[in-house]
Design a protein around this motif. Sequence first.
Motif, PDB file in Angstrom:
ATOM      1  N   GLY A 126       0.831  -1.208   0.000  1.00  0.00           N
ATOM      2  CA  GLY A 126       0.000   0.000   0.000  1.00  0.00           C
ATOM      3  C   GLY A 126       0.868   1.262   0.000  1.00  0.00           C
ATOM      4  N   THR A 133      -4.892  -0.114   1.819  1.00  0.00           N
ATOM      5  CA  THR A 133      -5.533   0.148   0.524  1.00  0.00           C
ATOM      6  C   THR A 133      -4.893  -0.675  -0.591  1.00  0.00           C
ATOM      7  OG1 THR A 133      -4.242   2.201   0.549  1.00  0.00           O
ATOM      8  CG2 THR A 133      -6.610   2.384   0.916  1.00  0.00           C
ATOM      9  N   THR A 149       1.445   3.595   2.339  1.00  0.00           N
ATOM     10  CA  THR A 149       2.281   3.819   3.531  1.00  0.00           C
ATOM     11  C   THR A 149       3.476   2.874   3.490  1.00  0.00           C
ATOM     12  OG1 THR A 149       0.274   4.408   4.740  1.00  0.00           O
ATOM     13  CG2 THR A 149       2.251   3.992   6.051  1.00  0.00           C
TER      14      THR A 149
HETATM   15  C1  MLT Z   1      -4.923   4.835   4.331  1.00  0.00           C
HETATM   16  O1  MLT Z   1      -5.939   4.772   3.617  1.00  0.00           O
HETATM   17  O2  MLT Z   1      -4.882   5.219   5.506  1.00  0.00           O
HETATM   18  C2  MLT Z   1      -3.636   4.367   3.757  1.00  0.00           C
HETATM   19  O3  MLT Z   1      -3.515   4.824   2.466  1.00  0.00           O
HETATM   20  C3  MLT Z   1      -3.656   2.856   3.825  1.00  0.00           C
HETATM   21  C4  MLT Z   1      -2.385   2.223   3.392  1.00  0.00           C
HETATM   22  O4  MLT Z   1      -1.313   2.867   3.426  1.00  0.00           O
HETATM   23  O5  MLT Z   1      -2.483   1.046   3.006  1.00  0.00           O
END
Ligand code: MLT
Length: 323
Positions: free
Chosen positions: A39, A184, A41
């Motif tokens: 994702g 995500t 992060t």
């Molecule tokens: C979020 O929606 O807080 C982040 O983008 C999730 C992630 O980094 O997977």
Amino acid sequence: MRKVILATLGALLMSGGSAPAQNYPSHPITLVVPFSAGGPTDAMARIMADGMKTALGQSLLIENVTGAGGSIGVGRVARAAPDGYTVSIGHLGTHVANGAIYKLDYDLVTDFEPVVLLPSNPMIFVSTNAVPAKTLPELLAWMKARPSPPTAGTAGAGSASHVAGLYFESVTGIKLQFVPYRGTAPAMTDLVAGQIEVIVDQTSNSINQVRAGTIRAYAVTAEKRVETAPDIPTTDEAGLPEFHMSLWSGLWVPKGTPKDIVAKLNAAAVDAMNDPVVRKKFENLGLQMPPKDQLAPEALGALQKSEITKWWPMLKAANVKME
Ligand code: MLT
């Protein structure tokens, strides 16, 4: 021997550096990513870890500790030893929104030391290609005409994608059916497969899927278009004026971590963000570098506090019910 040890400690204390800090880091550092691998992060963590290891002379080992909108992973760092060997990467969701939505067993401000502000990016409205809309006005009309709310993937209650969805609901009055994931990355997998209909995602997570044509983009939540994605309009241009949200990220360590250890981590992160190779990687993902006058640890601390003041009223008014 005892005299030598006392003399050494005396010299260290006189020099203002504690013994641990002088040798820090003497072994690899754990960087806790509170969302799934793959994702946005996680991607930012890996780029920063790769960029920081030269200056630190030690690797940063990524540990994905997921769940509860990122609060499980952040809590792991809150309880870690304040020795500089456990670092938290997070953002508006994990280090601001989580505090308004969960009864956390840690304090997002007083249980951490801010280290450095990292790059930021706008959010982006994306849908599966099956959605019969080509523009943001058509997407909003489609949403309003549906018998039930469209399914919107998030990284869990209090994540950035969830905050963006709540903000969208509060501005437009259009309800979304939130579908929580551990990040995500898995949400994106289901969006591409057509299992869910939309995500209000970090641009950095969607931009390559948009370029590949596997999902459709409608607008970015910024005043200016993303330089490396010039075809995607802003919300101002696309009929949702003033719907702006900049998703900033940062690094934190547990409260009580010695100041000179925080300073070493800050310097290594700033070095990494000054590296042209690192900057190119971020820019290709639609991420903007933090302003040069916002790189001191205190700048991240001040931003976090101002964002709590800004976002908590809307988040508390949303009265999010935990699943
Ligand atoms: C979020 O929606 O807080 C982040 O983008 C999730 C992630 O980094 O997977």
